[in-house]
Scaffold this motif. Sequence first.
Motif, PDB file in Angstrom:
ATOM      1  N   VAL A  72       5.533   6.231  -3.719  1.00  0.00           N
ATOM      2  CA  VAL A  72       5.052   7.489  -3.141  1.00  0.00           C
ATOM      3  C   VAL A  72       3.597   7.330  -2.718  1.00  0.00           C
ATOM      4  CG1 VAL A  72       4.615   9.926  -3.602  1.00  0.00           C
ATOM      5  CG2 VAL A  72       6.639   8.815  -4.567  1.00  0.00           C
ATOM      6  N   MET A  73       3.312   7.731  -1.490  1.00  0.00           N
ATOM      7  CA  MET A  73       1.946   7.746  -0.963  1.00  0.00           C
ATOM      8  C   MET A  73       1.673   9.144  -0.442  1.00  0.00           C
ATOM      9  SD  MET A  73       1.445   4.200   1.011  1.00  0.00           S
ATOM     10  CE  MET A  73       2.899   3.191   1.054  1.00  0.00           C
ATOM     11  N   SER A  74       0.469   9.640  -0.700  1.00  0.00           N
ATOM     12  CA  SER A  74       0.173  11.025  -0.319  1.00  0.00           C
ATOM     13  C   SER A  74       0.192  11.226   1.195  1.00  0.00           C
ATOM     14  CB  SER A  74      -1.161  11.467  -0.912  1.00  0.00           C
ATOM     15  OG  SER A  74      -2.185  10.597  -0.476  1.00  0.00           O
ATOM     16  N   THR A  75      -0.564  10.450   1.930  1.00  0.00           N
ATOM     17  CA  THR A  75      -0.552  10.544   3.396  1.00  0.00           C
ATOM     18  C   THR A  75      -0.468   9.151   4.000  1.00  0.00           C
ATOM     19  OG1 THR A  75      -2.959  10.513   3.543  1.00  0.00           O
ATOM     20  CG2 THR A  75      -1.902  12.682   3.503  1.00  0.00           C
ATOM     21  N   VAL A  76       0.314   9.049   5.056  1.00  0.00           N
ATOM     22  CA  VAL A  76       0.502   7.782   5.754  1.00  0.00           C
ATOM     23  C   VAL A  76       0.448   8.054   7.252  1.00  0.00           C
ATOM     24  CG1 VAL A  76       2.091   5.882   6.198  1.00  0.00           C
ATOM     25  CG2 VAL A  76       1.955   6.852   3.916  1.00  0.00           C
ATOM     26  N   PRO A  97       5.910  10.477   2.531  1.00  0.00           N
ATOM     27  CA  PRO A  97       7.130  10.018   3.215  1.00  0.00           C
ATOM     28  C   PRO A  97       7.992   9.128   2.316  1.00  0.00           C
ATOM     29  CG  PRO A  97       5.293   8.666   3.870  1.00  0.00           C
ATOM     30  CD  PRO A  97       4.732   9.742   2.969  1.00  0.00           C
ATOM     31  N   THR A  98       9.278   9.124   2.581  1.00  0.00           N
ATOM     32  CA  THR A  98      10.196   8.183   1.923  1.00  0.00           C
ATOM     33  C   THR A  98      10.845   7.286   2.980  1.00  0.00           C
ATOM     34  OG1 THR A  98      11.944   9.848   1.968  1.00  0.00           O
ATOM     35  CG2 THR A  98      10.693   9.624  -0.074  1.00  0.00           C
ATOM     36  N   VAL A  99      11.395   7.885   4.045  1.00  0.00           N
ATOM     37  CA  VAL A  99      11.963   7.139   5.170  1.00  0.00           C
ATOM     38  C   VAL A  99      11.562   7.851   6.460  1.00  0.00           C
ATOM     39  CG1 VAL A  99      14.069   6.345   6.303  1.00  0.00           C
ATOM     40  CG2 VAL A  99      13.934   6.330   3.827  1.00  0.00           C
ATOM     41  N   ILE A 100      11.108   7.069   7.427  1.00  0.00           N
ATOM     42  CA  ILE A 100      10.677   7.618   8.716  1.00  0.00           C
ATOM     43  C   ILE A 100      11.394   6.855   9.825  1.00  0.00           C
ATOM     44  CG2 ILE A 100       8.715   7.877  10.274  1.00  0.00           C
ATOM     45  CD1 ILE A 100       6.975   7.976   7.708  1.00  0.00           C
ATOM     46  N   SER A 101      11.856   7.576  10.848  1.00  0.00           N
ATOM     47  CA  SER A 101      12.474   6.951  12.017  1.00  0.00           C
ATOM     48  C   SER A 101      11.688   7.321  13.263  1.00  0.00           C
ATOM     49  CB  SER A 101      13.920   7.408  12.178  1.00  0.00           C
ATOM     50  OG  SER A 101      14.702   6.923  11.125  1.00  0.00           O
ATOM     51  N   VAL A 102      11.468   6.327  14.131  1.00  0.00           N
ATOM     52  CA  VAL A 102      10.745   6.537  15.385  1.00  0.00           C
ATOM     53  C   VAL A 102      11.616   5.994  16.513  1.00  0.00           C
ATOM     54  CG1 VAL A 102       8.644   6.031  16.683  1.00  0.00           C
ATOM     55  CG2 VAL A 102       8.532   6.252  14.192  1.00  0.00           C
ATOM     56  N   TYR A 113       3.088  -3.471  18.422  1.00  0.00           N
ATOM     57  CA  TYR A 113       2.591  -3.570  17.051  1.00  0.00           C
ATOM     58  C   TYR A 113       2.860  -2.254  16.337  1.00  0.00           C
ATOM     59  CZ  TYR A 113      -0.024  -7.656  18.577  1.00  0.00           C
ATOM     60  OH  TYR A 113      -0.360  -8.885  19.082  1.00  0.00           O
ATOM     61  N   ILE A 114       3.171  -2.339  15.059  1.00  0.00           N
ATOM     62  CA  ILE A 114       3.268  -1.139  14.230  1.00  0.00           C
ATOM     63  C   ILE A 114       2.185  -1.240  13.169  1.00  0.00           C
ATOM     64  CG2 ILE A 114       5.059  -2.192  12.773  1.00  0.00           C
ATOM     65  CD1 ILE A 114       6.135   0.692  12.336  1.00  0.00           C
ATOM     66  N   GLU A 115       1.472  -0.147  12.964  1.00  0.00           N
ATOM     67  CA  GLU A 115       0.454  -0.066  11.921  1.00  0.00           C
ATOM     68  C   GLU A 115       0.843   1.037  10.955  1.00  0.00           C
ATOM     69  OE1 GLU A 115      -3.357   0.630  13.683  1.00  0.00           O
ATOM     70  OE2 GLU A 115      -3.418  -1.339  14.634  1.00  0.00           O
ATOM     71  N   ILE A 116       0.804   0.724   9.675  1.00  0.00           N
ATOM     72  CA  ILE A 116       1.088   1.690   8.618  1.00  0.00           C
ATOM     73  C   ILE A 116      -0.168   1.753   7.758  1.00  0.00           C
ATOM     74  CG2 ILE A 116       2.575   2.240   6.658  1.00  0.00           C
ATOM     75  CD1 ILE A 116       4.710   0.425   8.067  1.00  0.00           C
ATOM     76  N   VAL A 117      -0.858   2.902   7.797  1.00  0.00           N
ATOM     77  CA  VAL A 117      -2.155   3.020   7.143  1.00  0.00           C
ATOM     78  C   VAL A 117      -2.149   4.199   6.179  1.00  0.00           C
ATOM     79  CG1 VAL A 117      -4.633   3.335   7.520  1.00  0.00           C
ATOM     80  CG2 VAL A 117      -3.286   2.075   9.205  1.00  0.00           C
ATOM     81  N   SER A 118      -2.619   3.945   4.970  1.00  0.00           N
ATOM     82  CA  SER A 118      -2.831   5.001   3.983  1.00  0.00           C
ATOM     83  C   SER A 118      -4.104   4.659   3.225  1.00  0.00           C
ATOM     84  CB  SER A 118      -1.639   5.096   3.019  1.00  0.00           C
ATOM     85  OG  SER A 118      -1.661   4.017   2.120  1.00  0.00           O
ATOM     86  N   ASP A 119      -4.444   5.482   2.218  1.00  0.00           N
ATOM     87  CA  ASP A 119      -5.630   5.193   1.413  1.00  0.00           C
ATOM     88  C   ASP A 119      -5.463   3.897   0.623  1.00  0.00           C
ATOM     89  OD1 ASP A 119      -6.860   7.482   2.300  1.00  0.00           O
ATOM     90  OD2 ASP A 119      -6.180   8.693   0.603  1.00  0.00           O
ATOM     91  N   GLU A 120      -4.225   3.576   0.241  1.00  0.00           N
ATOM     92  CA  GLU A 120      -3.962   2.425  -0.614  1.00  0.00           C
ATOM     93  C   GLU A 120      -3.661   1.141   0.142  1.00  0.00           C
ATOM     94  OE1 GLU A 120      -1.769   5.196  -0.860  1.00  0.00           O
ATOM     95  OE2 GLU A 120      -2.993   6.245  -2.337  1.00  0.00           O
ATOM     96  N   VAL A 121      -3.127   1.245   1.358  1.00  0.00           N
ATOM     97  CA  VAL A 121      -2.623   0.063   2.040  1.00  0.00           C
ATOM     98  C   VAL A 121      -2.815   0.158   3.552  1.00  0.00           C
ATOM     99  CG1 VAL A 121      -0.261   0.893   2.336  1.00  0.00           C
ATOM    100  CG2 VAL A 121      -0.657  -1.542   2.056  1.00  0.00           C
ATOM    101  N   CYS A 122      -2.920  -1.009   4.178  1.00  0.00           N
ATOM    102  CA  CYS A 122      -2.984  -1.091   5.637  1.00  0.00           C
ATOM    103  C   CYS A 122      -2.093  -2.263   6.062  1.00  0.00           C
ATOM    104  CB  CYS A 122      -4.422  -1.311   6.103  1.00  0.00           C
ATOM    105  SG  CYS A 122      -4.583  -1.427   7.880  1.00  0.00           S
TER     106      CYS A 122
END
Length: 129
Positions: A72-76, A97-102, A113-122
């Motif tokens: 679980v991540m608060s914001t992504v 989020p748990t599962v996201i579709s684009v 390129y896909i970028e997934i950024v949160s406070d904990e991970v990039c």
Amino acid sequence: MKTLLIILITAFISVYSIQAQDNGSMVEYNNTEREIPLKNLQPNKPISRSIILQVAHAYLYNEVISVSFEEVMSTVTIKIIRESTGETVYSQEYMNPTVISVDLNLQDSGTYYIEIVSDEVCLEGEFIL
């Protein structure tokens, strides 16, 4: 003798026709789900040599990107960028989020390129439409 020749020619044409049909339909079956390898892009953190669990996984299937989160991540924020122009074709922030579709069906073929950024991970990954 003529009958044998006709049978052999008919058999050859039938086999050739079946092979041509199989080759034409292979494009349909090659459309399988592919994982997009994601790399951690946090330059300030030291490189760890231990086993690190990936917090998110991205997949491409029929021009639809699916991202699933292992924790679980608060914001992504998820961004998808076209390599050739540097244009951001998709950007959205998600809460818990748990599962996201684009859906990228309206995008041109090419490298993205896909970028997934949160406070904990990039994380960043590259894929081809």
